[in-house]
Design an enzyme around this catalytic site. Structure first.
Site, PDB file in Angstrom:
ATOM      1  CB  ALA A  64      -0.937  -0.007   1.204  1.00  0.00           C
ATOM      2  N   GLY A  65       1.746   1.385   0.974  1.00  0.00           N
ATOM      3  CA  GLY A  65       2.566   2.592   1.107  1.00  0.00           C
ATOM      4  C   GLY A  65       3.503   2.783  -0.075  1.00  0.00           C
ATOM      5  CG  HIS A  75      -3.410 -18.921   7.552  1.00  0.00           C
ATOM      6  ND1 HIS A  75      -3.092 -20.224   7.281  1.00  0.00           N
ATOM      7  CD2 HIS A  75      -3.599 -18.313   6.359  1.00  0.00           C
ATOM      8  CE1 HIS A  75      -3.077 -20.380   5.956  1.00  0.00           C
ATOM      9  NE2 HIS A  75      -3.382 -19.245   5.387  1.00  0.00           N
ATOM     10  CB  SER A  84       0.273 -21.851   0.600  1.00  0.00           C
ATOM     11  OG  SER A  84      -0.890 -21.735  -0.179  1.00  0.00           O
ATOM     12  NE  ARG A 100      -6.941 -17.856   4.620  1.00  0.00           N
ATOM     13  CZ  ARG A 100      -6.215 -16.860   4.139  1.00  0.00           C
ATOM     14  NH1 ARG A 100      -6.210 -15.690   4.747  1.00  0.00           N
ATOM     15  NH2 ARG A 100      -5.491 -17.016   3.061  1.00  0.00           N
ATOM     16  CG  HIS A 107      -2.710 -14.890   8.344  1.00  0.00           C
ATOM     17  ND1 HIS A 107      -1.430 -14.832   7.851  1.00  0.00           N
ATOM     18  CD2 HIS A 107      -3.516 -14.809   7.268  1.00  0.00           C
ATOM     19  CE1 HIS A 107      -1.483 -14.727   6.536  1.00  0.00           C
ATOM     20  NE2 HIS A 107      -2.733 -14.694   6.160  1.00  0.00           N
ATOM     21  CD  GLU A 150      -2.617  -6.617   8.024  1.00  0.00           C
ATOM     22  OE1 GLU A 150      -1.598  -6.752   7.327  1.00  0.00           O
ATOM     23  OE2 GLU A 150      -2.860  -7.324   9.018  1.00  0.00           O
ATOM     24  CG  LEU A 175      -1.007 -10.080  -1.870  1.00  0.00           C
ATOM     25  CD1 LEU A 175      -0.395 -11.103  -2.810  1.00  0.00           C
ATOM     26  CD2 LEU A 175       0.097  -9.374  -1.096  1.00  0.00           C
TER      27      LEU A 175
END
Lengths: 637, 232, 248
Positions: free
Chosen positions: A44-45, A266, A284, A330, A401, A425, A441
């Site tokens: 983001a930043g 998670h 994953s 999840r 998570h 986030e 993402l």
């Protein structure tokens, strides 16, 4: 306080387009006259800083790491969603919007989510053009996979390192602007306070982590892209440095903190091996596509998994959720793992783990297929545990998570403090009570590349901002309060290390405000945290000085903020008398043990206002209305 | 990034300033020197032929009519040697500047003996080459025999030289180092010039090793043959 | 088990620094290397000694923040592994380990095992990107990338910028790092327009940062935690030479 989300109304498909048209523009020639501070250099930043500089603004970008390339976005494995419908399998912007609102258990803003789903298309295009080496078909076209239980293939990926590659794309765009002098980068510099002048965010106070110098930086707007607060729990899949200091100190300066109790656990992480454990490693969740989750039917069965016969295995997810089986979302997978461990049927040394077994998949598909699909994950497991998952079942356990909560922002991503923008986030906006796989993402990049650069101009063009410098009383006050905190931590000269306190806080939070919560436990946590916080301030032991690289001091300031944030999380969790998404209150469940939402009373975002340390915060509610996706009960039976 | 038109002198300077430029020069001059080593060996091996053969070959090289060619080749070789050495010294200096503080403890992960000793095998080989030229071309070590002007009696000179065990030993040592130097240099010149391929590079390394060993065997055979009396 | 550590201690960039010996008596073999250092630091704090400063962040081998020399090997003895992913089961009772910071003129020591790697960022800023302003991209499938190119590009793009290649290189060269970025972008069609300038600019920047020259030794490849191949250096050499020869 009236919370105005500034969400556009009308047909949802054109809300963003119409909204953008109504935003004021800054004349291209004038853009260079504006300074913007961006804190954080992750997806983001980093993307925001690069895009703002491309537009012509003067950008100062800050990160606590030694390089902007290290932000924790880099650790995301699975992929990034985009409603490209390249597979002709019925995907659309509307479906991604629908899945995200529903996946978030109806606690997100429809307008924001639809915009996110629309922008997902542009993100992929942008990243491909930047040279992100996405997986390809033999024909050269982009490859997709379905991820996290989605029924369409909309996840783009670059091996198991999608986050890394997207971040490097943003980082390279950022470095290009740095090379051209459009962005001034401040690595190893931590934001410790927000400077608010006449009610507007006008700068930040930072500490140079190498020299310890405390400085003020001024701007016309401040953007926080500083990530989530999962490290409240001490053990999480976050990087060791991830912290809530920037958003928390902004909160203490007036920014509202929304839905702090919405945290995501998670299910497939490598279990804790001992007291020294410093972090948890995620594998994953694609592993659940072929792995079967089970525990022994008898308690404390210490046999090696391959020696336990079929009849003595309980495939508890397949048993309870016959249609989704091991692929339940999840939160459901995590809670069920916790439940069997609480019964005493957990495995491994600590009894806090369940098996994830590939025996049947290897029999069915052959070891080579499994190796091709999961080889890198198996290697990682082997490297950490020293065990071979091709031979014995893996042990997994849920871990903290992602945090869906964060600073409250309106549709323009601006907090209630004018001029303070929060992206990625760090804000609360798009995921509601539960985030879907491969969506983090997407949100970080949507905010940074496409939303913020459009919306920030409106604020700059509509406000006449006076020049501020370090002689301003607000700046002097912020600087001296930062100095005071540093002094206080160094002067405590107590008996226990920062980490020992952080561990203790983490245990309280995991126990009482973790995967499943109840009023009694939360009240207990609220009784435990304040005295521990008091003790921390008088008993913490931080060696060294303030005017040098002092990693203990850095941690000490962050943990001090975690104490206050932890309290707010428990309060929020206690206040939300329903279960939704990642927030599961044991008192509120259906007869089958599923989360029972209360849309009548809790269809709102809880935005908390800071009233002073130890003082009860004030709750502001932003009601959530659902015009397009009507609330329904999630069922995975 | 740079503008489109750049002054050609600056372009050369910029190329050579970069370590990659220097390495490219080392690789290209290395090719010249390697070519010479092969040609020299082919010439020398004629000592195993008819006793007059190598002297005829020498006479051909020293033919006054083509002395321009000989000197041209000599100058080209000298230039290649000088450039090779100058670039290597500059790179060596760069290495020292790049790590001013050494490790207290340092291990090797993959470095071959050859690659680590390039900076030693190089100068020793160079010293040998000077000695070798003084010995067999200039005649500064022992006076050289001539059959006629511009017709050196190479055969006699070689046999005389290698009958001295000290000279032979030095010669064999230098050839061994040259062999090591060549092994690394031979495959690494491809890498320096931008060629590397997962299928071909391992074969290139093997080929370089075989070539280096063949050259060493060929060269060392001569002093050995002289000392054991095979060549008289 | 007991592990004996000799750690480079240096207060700041001006301090001379020296090796100091420590004993860590209760090392569990399930610990990661950095967790072992955490235990040492907790111990030091209780003894009122300053903890050892070391860089680390994600602790899952992807951020590239951690790393130091362990007995003269970057990231320790296990190939393809960052320091944070190295576990103590690979050591044995009584092992003596020498921990030193990355050593290079381009990586000045900040404190103890922490070094300044901003030279890497400046190499990227010199040309390690594709110039595409946000919003100007065509559809993702408008440019086709052969699968093999995408895979090779990804191999190079896996670089985490940890600096182990420089630390291990006898010449302190940044060739593997620079080459990895040049290969990553140069293997993709999107990277072609700037390929020549990129090679020239990045190579020049690496030189300016005082990194040494590559002499094709291969130490970098051997210790790279992401197992990036020497091939990327050849690619960089080729691109640089070609750009130098063919530029107008």
């Amino acid at each position: 306080m009236e919370l105005n989300s500034n969400s556009p109304t009308g047909p949802i498909e054109t809300r963003w387009e119409r909204h953008r048209f109504n935003l004021k523009l800054v004349n291209p020639a004038n853009k260079r006259k504006y300074n913007i501070i961006v804190v954080g250099s992750g997806l983001a930043g980093g993307s925001a800083a690069a895009s703002l500089a491309e537009l012509g603004y003067n950008v100062d970008c800050f990160c606590f790491q030694d390089s902007p390339r290290r932000a924790h976005s880099i650790a995301a494995q699975g992929g990034i969603n985009a409603a490209k419908n390249y597979h002709n399998d019925g995907d659309s912007i509307y479906r991604l919007f629908y899945d995200t609102v529903k996946g978030g258990d109806f606690r997100a803003r429809e307008s924001n989510v639809h915009r996110l789903a629309g922008i997902s298309l542009n993100i992929i295009d942008q990243c491909v053009a930047q040279g992100v080496p996405f997986a390809r078909e033999y024909s050269g076209y982009l490859d997709n996979r379905s991820f996290g239980g989605a029924q369409v293939s909309r996840t783009f990926y670059a091996r198991g390192q999608t986050g890394q590659q997207l971040l490097l794309g943003a980082y390279q765009a950022l470095e290009r602007q740095i090379g051209m002098g459009a962005v001034k980068m401040f690595p190893r510099t931590e934001m410790l306070d927000l400077i608010v002048v006449d009610g507007r965010a006008r700068g930040i106070v930072t500490r140079n982590l190498i020299t310890g110098t405390i400085e003020s930086h001024f701007s016309d707007a401040v953007v926080l892209g500083t990530g989530g607060y999962g490290n409240v729990y001490y053990l999480s899949t976050n990087a060791k440095g991830c912290n809530a200091t920037a958003i928390w100190r902004a909160h203490k300066r007036g920014a509202l903190f929304a839905n702090p109790c919405f945290t995501q656990i998670h299910p497939t992480c490598i279990p804790v091996s001992g007291e020294y454990q410093s972090k948890l490693t995620l594998m994953s969740e694609s592993l659940r596509n072929d792995g079967r989750v089970w525990v022994p039917t008898t308690k404390r069965d210490k046999r090696v998994p391959s020696q336990i016969p079929e009849a003595e295995r309980d495939y508890f997810l397949e048993r309870k959720y016959p249609s989704f089986g091991n692929l339940v979302p999840r939160d459901v997978a995590s809670r069920n793992a916790k439940a069997v461990c609480d019964e005493g049927r957990g495995v491994g040394e600590s009894g806090l783990a369940v098996y994830l077994d590939f025996r049947d998949a290897i029999e069915r598909l052959g070891a080579s297929v499994i190796k091709e699909r999961y080889g890198n994950l198996f290697d990682m497991y082997n490297r950490i545990t020293g065990e071979d998952p091709y031979k014995e079942a893996m042990r997994i356990y849920p871990a903290m998570h992602y945090t869906m909560g964060g600073l409250w922002v309106d549709y323009n991503l601006m907090s209630n403090v004018p001029g303070l923008y929060v992206i990625g986030e760090a804000n609360f906006s798009d995921h509601g009570a539960n985030r879907l796989g491969a969506s983090a993402l997407m949100q970080g990049l949507a905010d940074g590349y496409f939303v913020l650069p459009n919306t920030i101009g409106d604020y700059l063009a509509s406000n006449k901002l006076e020049k501020v410098d370090s002689s301003h009383a607000a700046a002097r006050e912020a600087e001296s309060s930062v100095h005071a905190v540093t002094r206080k931590l160094l002067d405590a000269k107590g008996t226990r290390s920062v980490d020992s306190y952080h561990r203790e806080l983490g245990k309280i939070m995991w126990e009482h405000c973790g995967m499943a919560r109840n009023a009694e436990g939360l009240k207990q946590a609220l009784a435990l945290i304040p005295p521990l916080r008091e003790q921390y301030w008088s008993d913490v032991k931080v060696l060294g000085a303030g005017e040098e690289l002092n990693q203990s001091l850095e941690k000490a300031g962050r943990v001090a903020d975690f104490f206050e944030l932890a309290e707010l999380m428990c309060r929020d969790a206690l206040d939300r008398n329903e279960s939704c998404g990642g927030h599961f209150r044991e008192e509120y469940q259906t007869p089958e043990g599923e989360a029972a939402r209360d849309d009548e009373n809790f269809a709102y975002a809880a935005a908390w206002g800071f009233q002073g340390v130890g003082q009860p915060p004030v709750l502001h509610k932003e009601p959530l209305t659902f015009e397009y996706v009507h609330p329904s009960q999630r069922s995975y039976k | 990034m740079s503008a489109i038109a750049i002054n050609p002198v600056y372009r050369v300077v910029r190329f050579y300033e970069a370590p990659i430029g220097k390495k490219a020069i080392m690789a290209l001059t290395g090719v010249v020197l390697f070519g010479y080593v092969v040609a020299h060996l082919v010439g020398n091996l004629q000592i195993y032929g008819d006793p007059q053969q190598i002297n005829k070959y020498a006479a051909l090289l020293h033919n006054p009519a083509t002395s321009g060619l000989l000197w041209g080749a000599r100058i080209a070789l000298l230039l290649a040697v000088v450039m090779h050495i100058v670039a290597s010294i500059q790179l060596w200096k760069l290495k020292n500047d790049a790590r001013p503080v050494a490790y207290v403890k340092k291990d090797d992960a993959a470095a071959t003996y050859a690659s680590r000793t390039m900076m030693w095998s190089g100068p020793i080989v160079a010293a040998f080459v000077i000695f070798h030229v003084l010995h067999l071309t200039v005649g500064a070590v022992v006076p050289l025999q001539e059959i006629a002007p511009n017709e050196p009696n190479v055969r006699a000179n070689v046999i005389a030289g290698f009958s001295n065990p000290a000279i032979s030993a030095f010669y064999i040592l230098a050839i061994a180092l040259l062999c090591i130097h060549l092994y690394h240099g031979l495959w690494s010149m491809f890498q320096s010039l931008g060629f590397s391929h997962p299928r071909y590079t391992p074969k290139l390394k093997k080929g370089a090793a075989i070539f280096a060993i063949l050259i060493a065997i060929g060269n060392c055979s001569i002093p050995v043959a002289v000392m054991v009396g095979l060549v008289k | 088990m007991k592990i004996i550590l000799h750690i480079w201690r240096q207060r700041n960039c001006k301090d001379k620094g020296k090796m100091t010996r420590y004993e860590v008596p209760n090392v569990n073999q399930e610990m990661s290397f950095l967790e072992m250092l955490d235990v040492l630091n907790e111990d030091l704090i209780l003894k009122n000694e300053e903890p050892v400063a070391f860089d680390h962040d994600c602790r899952e081998g992807i951020c590239g923040t951690c790393g130091c020399m362990v007995n003269g090997m970057a990231h320790g003895p296990l190939p393809g592994t960052t320091l944070c992913q190295l576990h103590m089961r690979h050591f044995k009772e009584g092992d003596e380990l020498y921990l030193e910071p990355w050593r290079a003129a381009a990586f000045p020591v900040v404190k103890d095992l922490v070094v300044d790697r901003s030279a890497f960022d400046r190499i990227i800023a010199a040309g390690g990107y594709i110039s595409v302003a946000t919003g100007s991209a065509p559809d993702g499938n408008a440019v086709l990338v052969p699968k093999e190119n995408a895979e090779c590009s990804m191999d190079a793009a896996a670089c985490i910028g940890c600096g182990a290649c420089v630390a291990m290189c006898p010449n302190a060269s940044a060739a593997l790092f620079t080459g990895a970025k040049i290969a990553h972008l140069g293997l993709l069609p999107q990277g072609q327009p700037e390929r020549d300038q990129r090679a020239i600019a990045m190579v020049a920047q690496a030189r300016q940062e005082l990194f040494g020259s590559c002499t094709n030794i291969g130490e970098c490849e051997a210790v790279c935690p992401k197992e990036i191949k020497l091939e990327v250096i050849a690619r960089m050499n080729g691109d640089f030479i070609r750009a130098s020869l063919t530029g107008r």
